[in-house]
Design a protein around this motif. Structure first.
Motif, mmCIF file in Angstrom:
data_model
loop_
_atom_site.group_PDB
_atom_site.id
_atom_site.type_symbol
_atom_site.label_atom_id
_atom_site.label_comp_id
_atom_site.label_asym_id
_atom_site.label_seq_id
_atom_site.Cartn_x
_atom_site.Cartn_y
_atom_site.Cartn_z
ATOM 1 N N HIS A 109 5.625 -16.680 38.473
ATOM 2 C CA HIS A 109 6.863 -16.087 37.963
ATOM 3 C C HIS A 109 6.578 -15.231 36.744
ATOM 4 O O HIS A 109 5.598 -15.447 36.032
ATOM 5 C CB HIS A 109 7.926 -17.157 37.674
ATOM 6 N N ASP A 268 3.063 -18.262 30.104
ATOM 7 C CA ASP A 268 3.857 -18.910 31.161
ATOM 8 C C ASP A 268 4.892 -17.913 31.637
ATOM 9 O O ASP A 268 5.904 -17.726 30.991
ATOM 10 C CB ASP A 268 4.500 -20.183 30.593
ATOM 11 N N GLU A 298 12.428 -18.369 37.266
ATOM 12 C CA GLU A 298 11.850 -19.711 37.390
ATOM 13 C C GLU A 298 12.265 -20.575 36.219
ATOM 14 O O GLU A 298 12.522 -21.773 36.366
ATOM 15 C CB GLU A 298 10.317 -19.617 37.476
ATOM 16 N N GLU A 299 12.328 -19.964 35.036
ATOM 17 C CA GLU A 299 12.618 -20.750 33.833
ATOM 18 C C GLU A 299 14.030 -21.314 33.806
ATOM 19 O O GLU A 299 14.348 -22.163 32.975
ATOM 20 C CB GLU A 299 12.350 -19.918 32.569
ATOM 21 N N HIS A 440 5.760 -22.664 26.117
ATOM 22 C CA HIS A 440 7.150 -22.269 25.812
ATOM 23 C C HIS A 440 7.385 -21.931 24.350
ATOM 24 O O HIS A 440 8.526 -21.688 23.950
ATOM 25 C CB HIS A 440 8.173 -23.317 26.273
HETATM 26 MN MN MN Z 1 7.907 -22.489 31.930
#
Ligand code: MN
Ligand code: MN
Length: 470
Positions: A109, A268, A298-299, A440
């Motif tokens: 992603h 990420d 995705e998050e 994150h």
């Molecule tokens: Mn993530």
């Protein structure tokens, strides 16, 4: 080294992991370095999903990929891409075998945690002008205070035109900032838990402070709106149809005296997105069709039209199957998907949250997660042992340095990826990716060796010729 006596029996019987730097050759170290320079430049360019898709298309076109058009002829070696509304990207290299025998899919992603502007973002308080934000994805809110932020995104106008916005990236641009309380007056703040001491509604960006000459209420806001109108031709109402995103204004940098790590915003999951992109761009005429997905959303649970739950994936692969008169369901059932997403790297500063026998470590290679989720493996894709064995076989043949990974101690928390949405489509799926420190956070850290091994691992899967056992 310890003085422990060497035991051949122990060597043979015990599973022991080795630091990747004890396994990698000098030649490979140079390849790793080259690869990581390419990744760092990608990450510097791609701060949002839209920018990652744009950069992905640019790289793909430079390697001979063309935009997929329904009905176009597809033969082994044809390279196509399809942008899903500019926010997700699908690429394929048609293989020599029929799609009835399945495809090799890698899914990463390109969205990352950040602060989105609200739809009515602008206000003035005490002659300071602000943008209100709504955070996107899982963030620790306090990490976003006092750091430099850039604004990226689009303003879609009523006439159908779209204005691109990117402020703060150029070193001559201003940046934006959210303030924090001074420690001198932090007596009450210190007593609060970190979840409480930064209310989401206080994540407001300072965007200006000089009042307009006209003596009206909201003079500072008027002056800023005037600036925006002159530069972008927009009025306040246009924010209603805008997607403006505040991301950290940090350059991608090497970390450590030995430069072994990379710090950047959005590893990420752009670190795996780049790995699979780099791997598919090298495919020429693979045995099975190679498919690469750069997904959005995705998050926030893979929702929405550009997320992995969207049928845009069926539309694209279904079209490829139609040209070969193959049923999409049969292609899926014989496919293998690497859900290429980051995992948590064991952090010696916080050993208490991990179980060291099953935690991924930096410099130990690509991290394979048989399952993710939380608690008793809820919300998880739990890959079959046969799938793991297949990976072991391919990785051993191609000298991929890899490790098993689990996201923290059982019942400590957890997380998910796109894996379960791929598995729901009847596709054998396994999570694999780069271990990350400070995941994150506005500035995350990965190890170069793991980035390179993840790319090599995905490339090996695209190029594997041994059939997966069903
Ligand atoms: Mn993530
Ligand atoms: Mn991720």
């Amino acid at each position: 080294m310890s003085k422990e006596k060497k035991s051949e029996r122990k060597e043979k019987l015990f599973y022991r992991q080795k630091n990747g730097y004890d396994l990698i050759s000098e030649k490979e170290r140079r390849l790793c370095e080259d690869y990581c320079q390419g990744y760092m430049s990608f990450l510097n360019t791609a701060r949002t999903e839209r920018e990652a898709v744009r950069e992905g298309i640019r790289l793909a076109e430079s390697k001979g990929f063309v935009e997929y058009k329904p009905g176009m002829p597809l033969k082994p070696g044809t390279k196509v891409y399809s942008s899903n509304r500019g926010k997700a990207l699908l690429l394929a290299v048609i293989g020599k075998k029929s799609l009835a025998e399945g495809a090799v899919i890698a899914a990463a992603h390109v969205d990352s945690p950040r602060l989105d502007l609200k739809q009515v973002p602008m206000y003035e308080d005490n002659e300071i002008c602000y943008f209100k934000t709504h955070y996107y994805g899982g963030i620790k809110k306090y990490q976003w205070l006092t750091i430099p932020l850039e604004l990226h995104g689009v303003v879609a106008l009523r006439d159908g035109s779209v204005v691109d916005v990117c402020i703060g990236k150029d070193k001559s641009d201003p940046i934006f900032q959210i303030t924090d309380l001074l420690p001198h007056l932090g007596k009450d703040q210190r007593k609060k838990s970190s979840a409480e001491f930064v209310p989401a509604e206080s994540l407001n960006l300072i965007i200006g402070s000089i009042p307009d000459k006209e003596e009206v209420e909201g003079r500072t806001k008027l002056a800023i709106m005037d600036l925006l109108n002159k530069k972008y031709g927009i009025v306040e109402e246009d924010f209603l149809s805008a997607e403006l995103i505040a991301v950290p204004a940090y350059d991608v940098r090497e970390v450590g005296f030995d430069r072994s790590l990379i710090a950047g915003y959005g590893h990420d999951d752009r670190v795996c997105a780049y790995a699979e992109l780099a791997a598919i761009l090298e495919q020429d005429k693979p045995e099975k069709t190679s498919i690469c997905i750069l997904a959005d959303k995705e998050e926030i649970g893979s929702e929405g039209v550009s997320g992995m739950k969207s049928r845009a994936f069926e539309r694209f692969v279904g079209d490829l199957c139609d040209t070969q008169k193959v049923k999409l369901e049969h292609c899926f059932a014989n496919s293998l998907c690497i859900s290429a997403d980051v995992c948590n790297a064991f952090d010696p500063n916080y050993p208490e949250v991990s179980e060291k026998r099953n935690a991924a470590k930096i410099n130990y290679g690509m991290g394979i997660c048989k399952f993710t989720g939380h608690g008793g493996k809820s919300d998880s894709n739990d890959a079959s042992a046969e799938v793991v064995a297949h990976l072991r076989r391919v990785f051993a043949e191609k000298n991929i340095i890899w490790q098993m990974a689990e996201l923290g101690k059982v019942d400590q928390g957890g997380g998910g990826t796109v894996a379960m949405y791929m598995a729901e489509r009847d596709i054998d799926t396994i999570d694999a990716g780069v271990p990350v420190l400070s995941m994150h956070a506005p500035y995350e850290t990965v190890a170069k060796l793991d980035c390179y091994m993840t790319y090599k691992g995905i490339k090996a899967m695209y190029e594997e010729t041994t059939p997966a056992e069903k």
